[in-house]
Design a protein around this motif. Structure first.
Motif, mmCIF file in Angstrom:
data_model
loop_
_atom_site.group_PDB
_atom_site.id
_atom_site.type_symbol
_atom_site.label_atom_id
_atom_site.label_comp_id
_atom_site.label_asym_id
_atom_site.label_seq_id
_atom_site.Cartn_x
_atom_site.Cartn_y
_atom_site.Cartn_z
ATOM 1 N N GLN A 186 0.813 -1.214 0.000
ATOM 2 C CA GLN A 186 0.000 0.000 0.000
ATOM 3 C C GLN A 186 0.850 1.270 0.000
ATOM 4 N N ASP A 187 1.959 1.271 0.766
ATOM 5 C CA ASP A 187 2.817 2.456 0.829
ATOM 6 C C ASP A 187 3.459 2.747 -0.524
ATOM 7 N N ALA A 188 3.964 1.691 -1.163
ATOM 8 C CA ALA A 188 4.597 1.860 -2.465
ATOM 9 C C ALA A 188 3.577 2.303 -3.501
ATOM 10 N N LYS A 189 2.378 1.729 -3.415
ATOM 11 C CA LYS A 189 1.328 2.110 -4.357
ATOM 12 C C LYS A 189 0.933 3.571 -4.177
ATOM 13 N N GLN A 190 0.832 4.013 -2.920
ATOM 14 C CA GLN A 190 0.449 5.393 -2.645
ATOM 15 C C GLN A 190 1.496 6.358 -3.183
ATOM 16 N N GLU A 191 2.775 5.999 -3.025
ATOM 17 C CA GLU A 191 3.857 6.855 -3.519
ATOM 18 C C GLU A 191 3.818 6.940 -5.051
ATOM 19 N N ALA A 192 3.681 5.775 -5.702
ATOM 20 C CA ALA A 192 3.639 5.739 -7.164
ATOM 21 C C ALA A 192 2.412 6.478 -7.684
ATOM 22 N N TYR A 193 1.295 6.306 -7.013
ATOM 23 C CA TYR A 193 0.056 6.964 -7.436
ATOM 24 C C TYR A 193 0.208 8.478 -7.367
ATOM 25 N N GLY A 194 0.830 8.978 -6.308
ATOM 26 C CA GLY A 194 1.016 10.415 -6.167
ATOM 27 C C GLY A 194 1.851 11.006 -7.286
ATOM 28 N N VAL A 195 2.904 10.289 -7.668
ATOM 29 C CA VAL A 195 3.768 10.763 -8.758
ATOM 30 C C VAL A 195 3.008 10.730 -10.082
ATOM 31 N N MET A 196 2.320 9.625 -10.342
ATOM 32 C CA MET A 196 1.611 9.466 -11.617
ATOM 33 C C MET A 196 0.473 10.483 -11.763
ATOM 34 N N GLN A 197 -0.158 10.813 -10.651
ATOM 35 C CA GLN A 197 -1.304 11.716 -10.687
ATOM 36 C C GLN A 197 -0.925 13.094 -11.242
ATOM 37 N N SER A 198 0.303 13.537 -10.969
ATOM 38 C CA SER A 198 0.741 14.840 -11.481
ATOM 39 C C SER A 198 1.510 14.714 -12.792
ATOM 40 N N LEU A 199 2.246 13.628 -12.956
ATOM 41 C CA LEU A 199 3.132 13.501 -14.110
ATOM 42 C C LEU A 199 2.421 13.040 -15.374
ATOM 43 N N VAL A 200 1.551 12.044 -15.268
ATOM 44 C CA VAL A 200 0.949 11.449 -16.464
ATOM 45 C C VAL A 200 0.105 12.445 -17.265
ATOM 46 N N PRO A 201 -0.787 13.214 -16.651
ATOM 47 C CA PRO A 201 -1.547 14.189 -17.452
ATOM 48 C C PRO A 201 -0.650 15.180 -18.195
#
Length: 244
Positions: free
Chosen positions: A64-79
């Motif tokens: 869950q911790d790794a997923k939360q970290e990756a999700y936070g990065v992707m949320q700003s970077l991917v768009p």
């Protein structure tokens, strides 16, 4: 990245729709993110005849911790990456229909200095980082022009442009900034990627070491590391590192 039709995946997050050709254009960028964050991008194509797909990320079985970290990065970077990819893809399509435009340097076919600065602005606006900036100067171009003539100088410039282009990946941006100075932008550069590119350039230059017109290059290198770094300023910094 999976490009085939894909059904909904457990623990997946979707980031809106994307044109399939744009996704293919961004494949190397997305692959880097997959390797760095241990995720997998996929396209969910709901309609057979549509070019539009949903871009999803499969986080797999990460904790869950790794997923939360990756999700936070992707949320700003991917768009931001998708916006950048669309603009680059559209312009690439336009350029393919017309070989020479105001964006192109007439002698080399590379981008002009003005257009390179415009591309740097786009990278800033889309918050694409890290980006490596390489400035390249032909060491003896003026001597070549003086001793062998303008035609030989032009050949040397064209040869250098060809070497910089043929050894680059498709998403690198390369321009002629001055008569004997070039700039290369490597968006979302991976660890070791800059060194590998410079090695390929050096190996190509060595092939001409016994030629009358042989490229000898000086280089300046800078990079952005966060969204506050300005790519346009980094180009100027890299060029300032070059010998007079």
């Amino acid at each position: 990245m999976k490009f085939e039709n894909t059904k909904t995946v457990d623990d997946a997050v979707y980031y809106g729709t994307i044109e399939e050709p744009v996704a293919r254009y961004l494949e190397s960028h997305l692959k880097c993110l997959e390797e760095d964050y241990h995720i997998e991008f996929f396209l969910d194509k709901r309609e057979e005849n549509s070019a539009m797909c949903r871009l999803g990320i499969d986080f797999g079985d990460m904790d869950q911790d790794a997923k939360q970290e990756a999700y936070g990065v992707m949320q700003s970077l991917v768009p931001a990456l998708l916006t950048y990819g669309r603009q680059q893809y559209i312009e690439m399509q336009l350029l393919s229909k017309k070989k020479l435009t105001m964006r192109d340097d007439p002698l080399t076919g590379l981008f002009t200095a003005e257009y390179m600065m415009d591309r740097a602005y786009v990278l800033n606006r889309a918050e694409i980082y890290p980006t490596t900036v390489i400035a390249v100067k032909l060491k003896h171009w003026r001597d070549t022009v003086k001793n062998l003539g303008k035609e030989s100088g032009d050949i040397l410039v064209q040869l250098t442009a060809s070497i910089l282009g043929k050894t680059a990946e498709k998403d690198y941006l390369i321009g002629r900034m001055e008569d004997d100075i070039f700039a290369i932008l490597i968006p979302l550069v991976k660890q070791g990627e800059t060194e590998k590119y410079l090695k390929r350039v050096d190996e190509e230059c060595r092939m001409y070491k016994d030629s009358v017109v042989a490229p000898s290059l000086a280089m300046g290198i800078t990079a952005t590391s966060n969204k506050r770094d300005n790519v346009q300023e980094k180009i100027k910094e890299a060029m300032a590192q070059l010998p007079a």
